[in-house]
Scaffold this active site. Structure first.
Site, mmCIF file in Angstrom:
data_model
loop_
_atom_site.group_PDB
_atom_site.id
_atom_site.type_symbol
_atom_site.label_atom_id
_atom_site.label_comp_id
_atom_site.label_asym_id
_atom_site.label_seq_id
_atom_site.Cartn_x
_atom_site.Cartn_y
_atom_site.Cartn_z
ATOM 1 N N HIS A 1 -3.705 -18.348 -19.283
ATOM 2 C CA HIS A 1 -5.099 -18.317 -18.857
ATOM 3 C C HIS A 1 -5.464 -17.070 -18.055
ATOM 4 O O HIS A 1 -6.618 -16.655 -18.051
ATOM 5 C CB HIS A 1 -5.475 -19.627 -18.170
ATOM 6 C CG HIS A 1 -5.779 -20.660 -19.210
ATOM 7 N ND1 HIS A 1 -4.784 -21.311 -19.901
ATOM 8 C CD2 HIS A 1 -6.951 -21.061 -19.735
ATOM 9 C CE1 HIS A 1 -5.343 -22.102 -20.808
ATOM 10 N NE2 HIS A 1 -6.656 -21.976 -20.712
ATOM 11 N N ASP B 1 -2.745 -21.910 -29.163
ATOM 12 C CA ASP B 1 -1.737 -22.959 -29.328
ATOM 13 C C ASP B 1 -1.176 -22.995 -30.740
ATOM 14 O O ASP B 1 0.011 -23.229 -30.934
ATOM 15 C CB ASP B 1 -2.334 -24.326 -28.959
ATOM 16 C CG ASP B 1 -2.345 -24.503 -27.452
ATOM 17 O OD1 ASP B 1 -1.303 -24.214 -26.832
ATOM 18 O OD2 ASP B 1 -3.383 -24.877 -26.891
ATOM 19 N N CYS C 1 -11.710 -20.489 -31.764
ATOM 20 C CA CYS C 1 -12.042 -20.282 -30.351
ATOM 21 C C CYS C 1 -10.840 -19.764 -29.565
ATOM 22 O O CYS C 1 -10.907 -19.611 -28.362
ATOM 23 C CB CYS C 1 -12.566 -21.571 -29.728
ATOM 24 S SG CYS C 1 -11.385 -22.917 -29.801
HETATM 25 C C1 PEP Z 1 -6.315 -22.299 -28.054
HETATM 26 O O1 PEP Z 1 -5.268 -22.945 -27.944
HETATM 27 O O2 PEP Z 1 -6.437 -21.334 -28.807
HETATM 28 C C2 PEP Z 1 -7.500 -22.675 -27.259
HETATM 29 C C3 PEP Z 1 -8.670 -22.137 -27.492
HETATM 30 O O3 PEP Z 1 -7.312 -23.564 -26.240
HETATM 31 P P1 PEP Z 1 -6.619 -23.194 -24.834
HETATM 32 O O4 PEP Z 1 -6.369 -21.732 -24.817
HETATM 33 O O5 PEP Z 1 -7.564 -23.629 -23.778
HETATM 34 O O6 PEP Z 1 -5.391 -24.000 -24.877
HETATM 35 MG MG MG Z 2 -5.370 -24.837 -26.929
#
Ligand code: PEP
Ligand code: MG
Length: 822
Positions: A449, A709, A756
Site C-alpha cells: 500500500h 493480488d 483496478c
Molecule cells: C488488487 O489486488 O489489485 C486490488 C486492487 O486490491 P488491493 O490492492 O486493495 O488488495
Molecule cells: Mg486485492
C-alpha cells in the site's frame, strides 16, 4: 553508399549554438536542392527527443521519419566547426553531418563515420583541415575497411538468429538502446552479421556493422543467465524492428531520459513501484520513537513554562506548514490543527494539572487523552473523527517536549529523495509534502500500500533495493530513474543536466495532459475506455472530479477500519461514504467491501497471524466469518446509495459459491431495508476465479480485476516480500493470459470488465489491458490525466496487436520491452 562532393562541405564555420549549427548545415542541403525548408525544422524538433551526437566531435542531425516527404533527394552535408559547439552538455561537436535520407541509405554513411569516431587523431585533423577532400576521403575510405573481427564458427555461449527488418536500418537511436541494454549485462554480448562480429556494448561498434533491413543477425551471449538475456535482447530487437515509423517522439512518457553514452556509471537496482524520474539529494527517514523517551523535569513554574513554549512552537510549526505548497485538503488539516493547539482551554487545563503535581508531559498527555476521549464518544460521527486530530496535535507537542524532531521532514528545506528501510501505509500517507521528489526503500514491494500511495501522489518510487542501499551516502545528489528501476550514484554533470531537461519536459507534458483531462479516453478509431479513480479515504473523493476521472472504480472501504482500536459503526461508515458519493456529484462509485488481512492487518478483531495472512481469512472470507461486521457495512452502503449511484463488489472471491454467499448476504440486508437493487461485481484476484470466470460471469453484473493480488497468487509471490517482490510483475504473460481469459468469459456473457490493480496505472499496462479488451481502468486520481492522454494517442487495432505480442512473450521483461507499432 552516399556520394558527396566538396560543395556539400562548408569549412571553417563558427556558430554560437547547436540550433545555429543545424540551421547552417540545413542551409547547405537547401542550396543543393535536396530538402524543403520544413526539413530543417524537423531536424531541430528531433534533437529535442534524442541527441544525435555520435562521439569524438561528430554529430549527425537528421529529421524525423514522418517528415521524410520534405526530402527531395537523399544527400549529406558537412559543416566543419574548428571552434566547436556544445551539442549536449559536456559534448562538443566539430564536424556536423546533416543527413537527408529517405530510407536506410545513410546506414552506409554511419558505418563510414564510425571509422572516424574510433580514431581520435583523425577526428581532430578533420575538424581543422582546410581541404574538404580530406574529409570526403576519410569518409569514403572508412567503408573499405572491414569492421569487426571474423566471427568464430564455434561459440561456447548461447546464440540466436534474428532477422533485422527495420526499414530505417540499425540507426543511432536503436543502436544506443541496444548498447545500453548490453551494458547492463555483466557478461559479454556480441553481434554477428555477414560473418563480422563486434561487441555490442557500444553504439558506434553496432553502427560499424552497417546493418540494414533484410540482414540476418546473430546475437551471442556469454555469461550469467544466458537464456534470459538472449530472450530480453531478442525482444528488444523485435521492438527495434517494430520501431514506430511515424510518431517517434510519442514514446511512453516516463521512458524519455537516458544517461549519456559510453560512461561508467555506478547504479543501484530495485523494482519500480511508481514510475518517473527524480533528481535530488538523498535523505534518510527514521520514524520517531516516542515510547521509551525520557525527559528531565523542573519545578512547577519551569514545567508550566515548558508546556507554554511547546504549544507555541507547535503553533508556529503548523502555521509555517499551512504556508507551504499544499492542496486545499492538506492546508485545511494543518489550519485545523493550528487552531486546536491554540485552544487556551487546553493550555489552562494542562497548567492546572501541573500545579496539582504533574510534570508537563504527563499533564499534557492526560489533557489531550481526556479531550480526545470526550470527542470520540460524540454522537456525530463527523465530529467524533476529530479525536484523531486532537491526538495528532497532542503528539506534536509531546515530541517538542521530548526534544524529538516533530516531523523529521520539516527540517528539510530543499527537495529530497527519501531513503528508508520500509514505509507503513500510514507513514506513506503522511508524506504528502511537495519536497519529496522520490522514494527509495530497502524493502517494500510495488504492490504494497505504500507504493499505491506513492503512485497516487505521482512520486517516483523504487523498492526492494536490498542491502545495496547502504552504498548510498546521505546528502548526495543522485538520479532516481524509477521507470528504469535504478538509482544513478555520482551522476556526471551532463547526466544531471539532461535529467533536469527531461524532468522539465515531463512537467510541460503533464501540464498539457492536465488541460485535456476532462476529454474522454477516446482512441483514434473512436473506441472509448472508461478511466476512473481508486480512492482510500474521504478526502481523496474530492480530488476525483478535478482529476478528470469519470467516477470511482474502487473504494477501498477498509480504510475506515485501519489504524484504530475498534471497528467503525454503521453511522460512521454511512457518513463517510455519503460524503464521498456526494463529492462525486452524480458520478458512479464502486465500493469494495471490507478487505482486511494480508498487508492490511487490524489488531482489534482477535484474528491470529494465520487468519490475517494472505492465504487466511482475507477479504470476503472475513465477511463470512464475521457476518456482524459485513452486515453493518452493507447497511451503511445501502444508506449511502440513496445519495448517488453506488455499485458494490467483493474482494477475494475464489469460487462461484463465495459470490453466491456474498449475494445472499447482500440481498438479505437489502430486503430488510427495503432498498433498491444495486449492481454487484466480483473482484477477480484469485486464479481459481479466473478458472471459473464463465460461471461467475453468469452470476455477477461486472468484474473488476485486482492485478496486485492476481499477480501474487498466480506467481505465488507474497506481494510484500522484500526480495521476491522484484519478480511479481503484473505484466508477466502468465497474468496477462488470465486477464485475457477473464475478459473473454465476461464479454461472452455480456458483462463488462474493469481493472483496478496497479497495472491499470502503468502506462504500458494500460495499453496492453486496453488491447485485451478491458472496458474500464481504475487508478490513483493523479495518474488519470496522463493515462487518458496516452490512450487518446492510440488505436484499438494496434493495441490488440500489442496485447497479442505481449501474450506470446516468455517473461515480464520481454513484455516490458514492447511498444505499440504505429
Ligand atoms: C488488487 O489486488 O489489485 C486490488 C486492487 O486490491 P488491493 O490492492 O486493495 O488488495
Ligand atoms: Mg486485492
Amino acid at each position: 553508399m552516399l556520394a558527396m562532393t566538396p560543395q556539400d562541405v562548408r569549412l571553417g564555420a563558427a556558430v554560437s549554438s547547436k540550433e545555429e549549427a543545424i540551421r547552417a548545415v540545413g542551409e547547405i542541403l537547401l542550396s543543393s536542392g535536396s530538402i524543403q525548408p520544413e526539413y530543417v525544422e524537423s531536424m531541430l524538433a528531433r534533437e529535442k527527443t534524442a541527441t544525435t551526437f555520435l562521439g569524438n566531435g561528430l554529430a549527425i542531425p537528421h529529421g524525423r521519419p514522418q517528415d521524410s516527404d520534405h526530402i527531395l533527394q537523399t544527400r549529406v552535408a558537412v559543416l566543419q566547426l574548428p571552434g566547436g559547439v556544445e551539442w549536449t552538455p559536456g559534448k562538443t561537436a566539430h564536424l556536423v553531418f546533416g543527413i537527408a535520407a529517405k530510407s536506410d541509405e545513410h546506414i552506409g554513411l554511419l558505418r563510414q563515420l564510425t571509422g572516424i569516431v574510433s580514431d581520435a587523431s583523425l577526428a581532430r585533423r578533420l575538424a581543422e583541415t582546410a581541404d574538404a577532400r580530406e574529409i570526403l576521403a576519410a569518409v569514403s575510405t572508412g567503408v573499405e575497411e572491414e569492421q569487426g573481427a571474423e566471427a568464430a564458427e564455434d561459440f561456447p555461449g548461447s546464440e540466436m538468429e534474428v532477422l533485422f527488418s527495420n526499414p530505417r536500418g540499425f540507426h543511432l537511436r536503436p543502436a544506443g538502446k541496444f548498447a545500453r541494454a548490453v551494458q547492463a549485462y555483466p557478461g559479454k554480448v556480441t553481434l554477428v552479421v555477414k560473418r563480422r562480429e563486434v561487441e555490442a556494448d557500444s553504439p558506434s561498434r553496432i553502427l560499424s556493422l552497417g546493418i540494414t533491413s533484410g540482414d540476418t543477425l546473430r546475437i551471442r551471449v556469454q555469461g550469467e543467465d544466458e537464456t534470459d538475456t538472449l530472450s530480453l535482447l531478442a525482444a528488444l530487437m523485435e521492438e527495434i524492428n517494430n520501431e514506430p515509423q511515424e510518431k517517434e517522439a510519442d514514446e511512453i512518457q516516463t521512458a524519455q531520459w537516458t544517461p549519456g553514452e559510453g560512461q561508467a556509471m555506478t547504479t543501484l537496482e530495485g523494482i519500480m513501484a511508481s514510475p518517473g524520474l527524480a533528481l535530488a539529494r538523498t535523505w534518510q527517514w527514521h520514524p520517531a520513537e516516542l515510547t521509551n523517551q525520557k525527559r528531565v523535569t523542573g519545578d512547577t513554574d519551569a514545567e508550566v513554562a515548558a508546556i507554554k513554549h511547546a504549544i507555541l512552537t507547535a503553533k508556529k510549526q503548523l502555521l509555517l506548514l499551512t504556508e507551504g505548497n499544499l492542496n486545499a485538503v492538506q492546508r485545511g488539516l494543518f489550519e485545523a490543527h493550528a487552531s486546536l493547539v491554540a485552544d487556551d482551554e487546553v493550555a489552562d487545563e494542562t497548567a492546572e494539572l501541573i500545579r496539582a503535581g504533574d510534570d508537563a508531559l504527563t499533564a499534557w498527555n492526560a489533557t489531550i487523552e481526556n479531550r480526545a476521549h470526550r470527542i470520540a464518544s460524540l454522537e456525530d460521527a463527523h465530529l467524533a473523527q476529530r479525536a484523531d486530530d486532537i491526538r495528532d496535535v497532542g503528539m506534536r507537542v509531546q515530541k517538542i517536549l521530548l526534544g524529538v524532531d516533530v516531523d523529521p521532514l520539516e527540517s528539510v528545506i530543499e527537495p529530497i529523495i527519501l531513503v528508508a528501510d520500509d514505509l507503513e501505509p500510514s507513514q506513506a500517507a503522511q508524506l504528502k509534502a511537495d519536497k519529496i521528489k522520490g522514494i527509495c526503500l530497502r524493502k517494500g514491494s510495488p504492490n504494497a500500500h505504500a507504493a499505491i500511495v506513492s503512485r497516487s501522489l505521482g512520486i517516483p518510487m523504487l523498492v526492494a533495493i536490498g542491502a545495496g542501499l547502504e552504498h548510498l551516502t546521505m546528502g548526495e545528489t543522485v538520479i532516481l530513474d524509477a521507470s528504469a528501476g535504478r538509482i544513478i550514484l555520482q551522476p556526471s554533470d551532463a547526466d544531471i543536466e539532461s535529467a533536469k531537461v527531461a524532468i522539465r519536459e515531463v512537467n510541460v507534458q503533464r501540464d498539457q495532459e492536465w488541460d485535456c483531462r476532462f476529454d474522454p479516453a477516446m482512441l483514434r478509431d473512436g473506441h472509448r475506455v472508461e478511466v476512473v479513480a481508486n480512492i482510500g479515504e474521504t478526502s481523496e473523493a474530492h480530488a476525483v472530479i478535478e482529476s478528470g476521472a469519470e467516477g470511482v472504480g474502487l473504494l477501498r472501504s477498509e480504510f475506515l477500519f485501519l489504524d484504530r482500536d475498534h471497528a467503525p459503526d454503521e453511522e460512521e461508515q454511512y457518513q463517510a461514504m455519503r460524503e464521498m458519493i456526494e463529492a462525486l456529484q452524480g458520478m458512479p462509485m464502486i465500493v469494495r467491501t471490507l478487505d482486511i488481512g494480508g498487508d492490511k492487518p487490524v489488531n482489534y478483531l482477535g484474528l491470529s497471524d494465520l487468519d490475517l495472512s494472505f492465504l487466511g481469512l482475507r477479504g470476503f472470507r472475513l465477511s463470512q466469518a464475521r457476518p456482524d461486521l459485513a452486515m453493518t457495512q452493507l447497511r451503511a452502503i445501502f444508506r449511502a446509495a440513496e445519495h448517488g449511484p453506488i455499485k458494490l463488489m467483493f474482494p477475494m472471491i475464489a469460487t462461484p459459491n463465495d459470490f453466491l454467499r456474498a449475494r445472499e448476504m447482500t440481498e438479505k440486508v437489502r430486503r430488510e431495508m427495503g432498498a433498491p437493487k444495486i449492481e454487484l461485481g466480483v473482484m477477480i484476484e484469485v486464479p481459481s476465479a479466473v478458472a471459473m470466470a464463465s460461471e461467475l460471469a453468469e452470476l455477477a453484473d461486472f468484474f473488476s480485476i485486482g492485478t496486485n493480488d492476481l499477480t501474487q497468487y498466480t506467481l505465488a509471490i507474497d506481494r510484500t516480500h522484500p526480495l521476491l517482490a522484484r519478480r511479481a510483475d503484473s505484466l508477466h504473460p502468465a497474468v496477462l493470459r488470465l486477464i485475457r481469459d477473464t475478459v473473454n468469459a465476461a464479454h461472452d456473457k455480456g458483462k463488462w470488465v474493469g481493472v483496478c490493480g496497479g497495472l491499470a496505472a502503468d502506462p504500458l499496462g494500460a495499453l496492453i489491458l486496453t488491447g485485451l479488451g478491458v472496458d474500464e481502468l481504475s487508478m490513483p486520481s493523479a495518474l488519470v490525466p496522463q493515462i487518458k492522454a496516452l490512450l487518446r494517442r492510440e488505436d484499438s487495432v494496434q493495441l490488440a496487436e500489442l496485447a497479442t505480442r505481449a501474450l506470446h512473450q516468455r517473461d515480464a521483461r520481454a513484455v516490458r520491452a514492447l511498444r505499440p507499432a504505429h
